[in-house]
Design an enzyme around this catalytic site. Structure first.
Site, PDB file in Angstrom:
ATOM      1  N   ASP A   1     -41.905 -77.107 105.376  1.00  0.00           N
ATOM      2  CA  ASP A   1     -42.462 -78.297 104.717  1.00  0.00           C
ATOM      3  C   ASP A   1     -42.524 -78.071 103.205  1.00  0.00           C
ATOM      4  OD1 ASP A   1     -45.703 -80.010 105.026  1.00  0.00           O
ATOM      5  OD2 ASP A   1     -43.973 -80.327 103.717  1.00  0.00           O
TER       6      ASP A   1
ATOM      7  N   ASP B   1     -40.490 -88.299 101.149  1.00  0.00           N
ATOM      8  CA  ASP B   1     -41.192 -89.133 100.149  1.00  0.00           C
ATOM      9  C   ASP B   1     -42.619 -89.408 100.640  1.00  0.00           C
ATOM     10  OD1 ASP B   1     -40.267 -92.380  98.633  1.00  0.00           O
ATOM     11  OD2 ASP B   1     -41.626 -90.793  97.972  1.00  0.00           O
TER      12      ASP B   1
ATOM     13  N   GLY C   1     -31.533 -87.796 105.459  1.00  0.00           N
ATOM     14  CA  GLY C   1     -32.412 -88.396 106.487  1.00  0.00           C
ATOM     15  C   GLY C   1     -32.121 -89.881 106.623  1.00  0.00           C
ATOM     16  N   VAL C   2     -33.047 -90.686 106.160  1.00  0.00           N
ATOM     17  CA  VAL C   2     -32.927 -92.155 106.234  1.00  0.00           C
ATOM     18  C   VAL C   2     -31.600 -92.630 105.621  1.00  0.00           C
ATOM     19  CG1 VAL C   2     -33.913 -94.274 105.220  1.00  0.00           C
ATOM     20  CG2 VAL C   2     -35.408 -92.565 106.267  1.00  0.00           C
TER      21      VAL C   2
HETATM   22  N1  APR Z   1     -40.284 -81.041 103.812  1.00  0.00           N
HETATM   23  C1  APR Z   1     -38.961 -80.794 103.607  1.00  0.00           C
HETATM   24  N2  APR Z   1     -37.975 -81.615 104.022  1.00  0.00           N
HETATM   25  C2  APR Z   1     -38.355 -82.741 104.672  1.00  0.00           C
HETATM   26  C3  APR Z   1     -39.714 -83.082 104.906  1.00  0.00           C
HETATM   27  C4  APR Z   1     -40.691 -82.162 104.450  1.00  0.00           C
HETATM   28  N3  APR Z   1     -42.003 -82.393 104.622  1.00  0.00           N
HETATM   29  N4  APR Z   1     -39.741 -84.270 105.576  1.00  0.00           N
HETATM   30  C5  APR Z   1     -38.469 -84.656 105.762  1.00  0.00           C
HETATM   31  N5  APR Z   1     -37.630 -83.733 105.228  1.00  0.00           N
HETATM   32  C6  APR Z   1     -36.171 -83.738 105.197  1.00  0.00           C
HETATM   33  C7  APR Z   1     -35.470 -84.570 106.236  1.00  0.00           C
HETATM   34  O1  APR Z   1     -35.391 -83.867 107.472  1.00  0.00           O
HETATM   35  C8  APR Z   1     -34.117 -84.744 105.590  1.00  0.00           C
HETATM   36  O2  APR Z   1     -33.281 -83.627 105.887  1.00  0.00           O
HETATM   37  O3  APR Z   1     -35.776 -84.305 103.964  1.00  0.00           O
HETATM   38  C9  APR Z   1     -34.427 -84.735 104.087  1.00  0.00           C
HETATM   39  C10 APR Z   1     -34.296 -86.096 103.417  1.00  0.00           C
HETATM   40  O4  APR Z   1     -34.657 -87.108 104.350  1.00  0.00           O
HETATM   41  P1  APR Z   1     -35.515 -88.405 103.902  1.00  0.00           P
HETATM   42  O5  APR Z   1     -36.886 -87.978 103.564  1.00  0.00           O
HETATM   43  O6  APR Z   1     -35.318 -89.418 104.956  1.00  0.00           O
HETATM   44  O7  APR Z   1     -34.829 -88.881 102.545  1.00  0.00           O
HETATM   45  P2  APR Z   1     -33.430 -89.604 102.288  1.00  0.00           P
HETATM   46  O8  APR Z   1     -32.477 -89.416 103.403  1.00  0.00           O
HETATM   47  O9  APR Z   1     -33.042 -89.160 100.902  1.00  0.00           O
HETATM   48  O10 APR Z   1     -33.827 -91.148 102.275  1.00  0.00           O
HETATM   49  C11 APR Z   1     -34.635 -91.602 101.228  1.00  0.00           C
HETATM   50  O11 APR Z   1     -36.227 -92.518 102.734  1.00  0.00           O
HETATM   51  O12 APR Z   1     -38.422 -91.926 102.787  1.00  0.00           O
HETATM   52  C12 APR Z   1     -37.561 -92.869 102.314  1.00  0.00           C
HETATM   53  O13 APR Z   1     -38.578 -93.643 100.293  1.00  0.00           O
HETATM   54  C13 APR Z   1     -37.511 -92.887 100.812  1.00  0.00           C
HETATM   55  O14 APR Z   1     -36.217 -94.893 100.770  1.00  0.00           O
HETATM   56  C14 APR Z   1     -36.163 -93.492 100.586  1.00  0.00           C
HETATM   57  C15 APR Z   1     -35.316 -92.868 101.703  1.00  0.00           C
END
Ligand code: APR
Length: 176
Positions: A12, A36, A121-122
């Site tokens: 994390d 985020d 991720g998203v």
């Molecule tokens: N610590 C480290 N990595 C994390 C954590 C955490 N606590 N939570 C999630 N991740 C990882 C996910 O597993 C993924 O590999 O961070 C990576 C990025 O995933 P997302 O958070 O979904 O970000 P992204 O794919 O860049 O999408 C951004 O998602 O949350 C929304 O506001 C954000 O609209 C934006 C979009």
């Protein structure tokens, strides 16, 4: 030695007591899900208040705020590209996220910085492609800039961790 200045961690990012953690934000900088959401929850509502004063961030660019209740000192917010099909300049935009975040960190005298796997991720960027971009941009930046002592690439889960470690091994064996 470059290999001593890049570390792959599985965990994390909000728990890391580094100088700065990077947030995978969206263009509004007003919070969201994924990392985020985790960063805003851990930092507290003052982070959102400061983000509101920035007025958003274009994809590929980076902005910096204080970190409030987080153990890190700073949060560098960057906005990764949404993956479509690889023909919308996604790879260049993701590379720019790493370059601009590292440049901003250097400007603020930051010595240790941790990145999540931006856009994987998203935003659905394929993990292998994203990992290679993250590591190549980090290596290139560190080769030209000594101010940053350590970059930590934080994976969130065993699959990502395995991919990152494999990619780092391959890329370092290419350049060393
Ligand atoms: N610590 C480290 N990595 C994390 C954590 C955490 N606590 N939570 C999630 N991740 C990882 C996910 O597993 C993924 O590999 O961070 C990576 C990025 O995933 P997302 O958070 O979904 O970000 P992204 O794919 O860049 O999408 C951004 O998602 O949350 C929304 O506001 C954000 O609209 C934006 C979009």
């Amino acid at each position: 030695m470059i290999q001593n200045r890049i570390e792959i961690l599985n965990g994390d990012i909000t728990a890391l007591g580094v100088d700065a953690i990077v947030n995978a934000a969206n263009n509004s900088l007003l919070g969201g899900g994924g990392v985020d959401g985790a960063i805003h929850r851990a930092a507290g509502s003052e982070l959102l208040e400061e983000c509101k004063t920035i007025g958003g961030c274009p994809t590929g660019e980076a902005r910096i705020t204080r970190s409030y209740n987080l153990p890190a000192q700073w949060v560098v917010h960057t906005v990764g590209p949404i993956w479509y099909d690889g023909t919308q300049n996604e790879e260049e935009m993701l590379a720019a996220c790493y370059r601009n975040s590292l440049a901003l960190a250097k400007e603020h005298g930051i010595q240790t910085i941790a990145f999540p796997a931006i856009s994987t991720g998203v935003y659905r960027f394929p993990m292998e492609r994203a990992t290679n971009i993250a590591i190549r941009e980090t290596v290139q930046f560190l080769q030209k800039n000594n101010q940053i002592a350590k970059v930590i690439l934080v994976c969130y889960g065993d699959r990502a961790f395995k991919i990152y470690r494999e990619a780092l091994k391959n890329i370092l064996s290419e350049i060393l």
